[in-house]
Design a protein around this motif. Structure first.
Motif, PDB file in Angstrom:
ATOM      1  N   GLY A 127      -7.779   0.008   2.402  1.00  0.00           N
ATOM      2  CA  GLY A 127      -8.869   0.909   2.146  1.00  0.00           C
ATOM      3  C   GLY A 127      -8.530   2.519   3.338  1.00  0.00           C
ATOM      4  N   LEU A 128      -6.609   2.336   3.164  1.00  0.00           N
ATOM      5  CA  LEU A 128      -6.918   3.815   3.259  1.00  0.00           C
ATOM      6  C   LEU A 128      -5.486   3.760   2.116  1.00  0.00           C
ATOM      7  N   SER A 129      -5.894   4.145   1.116  1.00  0.00           N
ATOM      8  CA  SER A 129      -4.979   5.133  -0.287  1.00  0.00           C
ATOM      9  C   SER A 129      -5.589   6.553   0.757  1.00  0.00           C
ATOM     10  N   GLY A 130      -4.056   7.282  -0.196  1.00  0.00           N
ATOM     11  CA  GLY A 130      -4.666   8.781  -0.057  1.00  0.00           C
ATOM     12  C   GLY A 130      -4.166   9.588   2.038  1.00  0.00           C
ATOM     13  N   MET A 131      -3.604   8.374   2.187  1.00  0.00           N
ATOM     14  CA  MET A 131      -3.358   8.783   3.913  1.00  0.00           C
ATOM     15  C   MET A 131      -2.637   8.112   4.284  1.00  0.00           C
TER      16      MET A 131
END
Lengths: 298, 251
Positions: B133-137
């Protein structure tokens, strides 16, 4: 323009200029890991502990690097071994033994007539007295240190960030730590002529500390640190020439000035940036080690 | 539930483990066999040796006695396949690296010396971040995440290490409800893939929900077995002593 060209008409200034650039590059690079692995205290101890070696080779009329290398090697290994035995608190042991080494160096040189003048140049450096041989020695040792550091950059980074995970993944953390101490030791030894025993730690710690304020990326931090250290070396050298001040100390103060400027004006970590962010009601989220607050960013 | 579907070569054998700090015994008498795909909760009061056991399995501490094997080999020979997730407080979150950099550290060992992670490793890191749940971060500095997110970054790092054993030291500390859901899903995913997951935790509420097996420690191994049969008031009393009254009252 003549402020720059005039001093450079002297061969000793040309040598000094090359020397400070090499030393700056080296200190800036190695310093990043001294800061990130928390080795500043050990670095200081190393710088002091090589002093008897410096004194002995000086009295024997040899390059001060020879004796300093011998003592640097012994000291780096000694600290490595000390950190493995848990009988005495590591910090105290380092403090006791290596301060004693330093005193030993002073005692040896105080037996010589007219020691004050010699002591001054050994303690505070003598950048204008750098010989061509010294420059070559610095260049060769510096190149070896840089090659080793860059070749093991990924391992040194992992060990500095998360030594527990590094050990569990099977990395020889102790050997890597001792190797890093040897690199720090070599850096100190070749930099002694430039800034001397007492101030060398400042040139190792200040540029990376300033660079850390400017960026959150290790790669950029290393580049900035090298730039700040070498730049402070060059600028400090010229200031000391024109103002007739001590070279090493002027170089150190120049890097301190860069640090203070970064502390105030750095884009994210600077004092002004913090104020600006607070005024706009946006908290700059920063979890320092052990901070308990929870802030979700979206 | 325990699904011993992986190869028998990935069974963790703990034989009479004893760990000492200097002259004082921190933990002793630990003997257990853990099949692939099992989630083990390691519980006990503060100072009972939970963290010590995990660090011994991780090779961070050397046992003063006993053997730890993964399959037929000493676990140190398979260190690359053991992923250790330290307590959050043990890491310097001000270190100048991004979330992606940290996840990629899980690939370092398989690259060996002198080689850097490449495009394939980056893709692995990206997909691990996405699954947590940390995509793009990935480009954010690690200080810019909450405690629960920082733990998720570490889980992603463990994931890309392609381990056979994952060791989690107090992973639920400072982790909120949303983060816990991701945690539970990830732990179950590890188990489905035949990975052994050992969780040292002081949060007993997690034990029944998350684990297949439970190990009770109080400087020695008090009990070890399937959670329903082992997580009993008798065993808890033997493990926690007087503190169990508080626990039972709060249930």
């Amino acid at each position: 323009m003549s402020y720059i060209t005039e001093p450079l008409s002297y061969p000793f200034m040309q040598r000094a200029l090359i020397e400070v650039m090499i030393v700056g590059t080296l200190c800036g690079l190695v310093g990043c890991f001294v800061v990130l692995r928390g080795l500043a205290f050990i670095g200081d101890a190393l710088a002091h502990a090589v002093f008897p070696g410096v004194v002995l080779s000086y009295l024997a009329g040899r390059s001060i690097m020879i004796g300093a290398f011998a003592f640097g090697l012994i000291t780096a290994l000694g600290i490595g071994i000390l950190s493995r035995t848990r009988r005495v608190s590591e910090d105290s042991a380092i403090g006791v033994i290596f301060a004693a080494f330093f005193a030993l160096g002073v005692v040896i040189i105080s037996r010589q007539g007219g020691f004050r003048k010699d002591l001054g140049s050994l303690l505070f450096g003598n950048i204008l007295g750098v010989s061509a041989t010294d420059v070559w020695a610095t260049l060769i040792v510096g190149a070896i240190v840089v090659v080793i550091l860059l070749a093991l950059l990924k391992e040194f980074t992992l060990v500095a960030f998360d030594p527990t995970m590094a050990r569990s993944a099977g990395y020889p953390v102790f050997a890597l730590d001792v190797l890093m101490l040897l690199l720090v030791s070599a850096t100190i030894v070749v930099s002694l002529q430039t800034v001397g025993n007492i101030l060398i730690l400042a040139l190792i710690v200040t540029p990376p500390a300033a660079a850390r304020l400017l960026t959150d990326r290790l790669g950029r931090m290393m580049v900035a640190s090298v730039g700040i250290a070498a730049g402070s070396g060059v600028v400090g050298l010229f200031i000391s020439y024109h103002a007739a001040t001590a070279g090493g100390a002027t170089i150190v103060l120049t890097s301190t000035a860069v640090f203070l400027i970064a502390l105030v004006f750095a884009p994210n970590h600077g004092v002004l940036a913090g104020r600006w962010a607070r005024r706009r009601g946006r908290h700059h989220v920063h979890h320092y080690h052990g901070a308990g607050e929870e802030v979700e960013l979206h | 539930m325990a699904q011993p579907g992986g190869s028998p070569d990935a069974t963790l054998h703990l034989r009479d483990i004893e760990v000492s700090y200097g002259a004082s015994l921190a933990l002793g008498g630990v003997t257990a066999d853990v099949l692939p795909g099992t989630v083990v909760g390691v519980i006990g009061p503060n100072g009972s040796g939970k963290s010590t056991l995990l660090k011994a399995i991780a090779g961070v501490l050397s046992p003063s006695r006993g053997t730890i094997r993964l399959g037929a080999q000493d676990i140190r020979e398979r260190a690359a396949q053991v992923a250790f997730v330290p307590q959050r407080e043990e890491v310097n979150w001000d270190f100048p690296v991004t979330a992606r950099d940290v996840v990629l550290m899980g690939r370092y060992r398989s690259k060996g010396w002198l080689r850097w992670p490449g495009a394939a490793d980056r893709r692995m890191a990206e997909s691990a971040l996405e699954r947590l749940g940390l995509s793009g971060m990935g480009d954010r500095h690690i200080s810019q995440f909450s405690g629960g997110q920082q733990q998720r970054i570490f889980l992603a790092r463990a994931m890309v290490q392609e381990p056979l054993v994952v060791l989690l030291d107090e992973p639920f500390t400072g982790v909120d409800v949303t983060n816990r859901k991701v945690f539970h899903e990830t732990i179950q995913e590890f188990a489905r893939r035949g990975i052994i997951v050992m969780i040292a935790t002081h949060e007993l509420g997690e034990v029944q929900e998350t684990t297949d097996f439970v190990m009770c420690l109080n400087r020695r191994m008090v009990a070890f077995g399937p959670t329903p049969a082992t997580y009993t008031p008798e065993n808890l009393r033997a493990t926690f002593g007087g503190q169990v009254a508080v626990f039972e009252a709060s249930r």
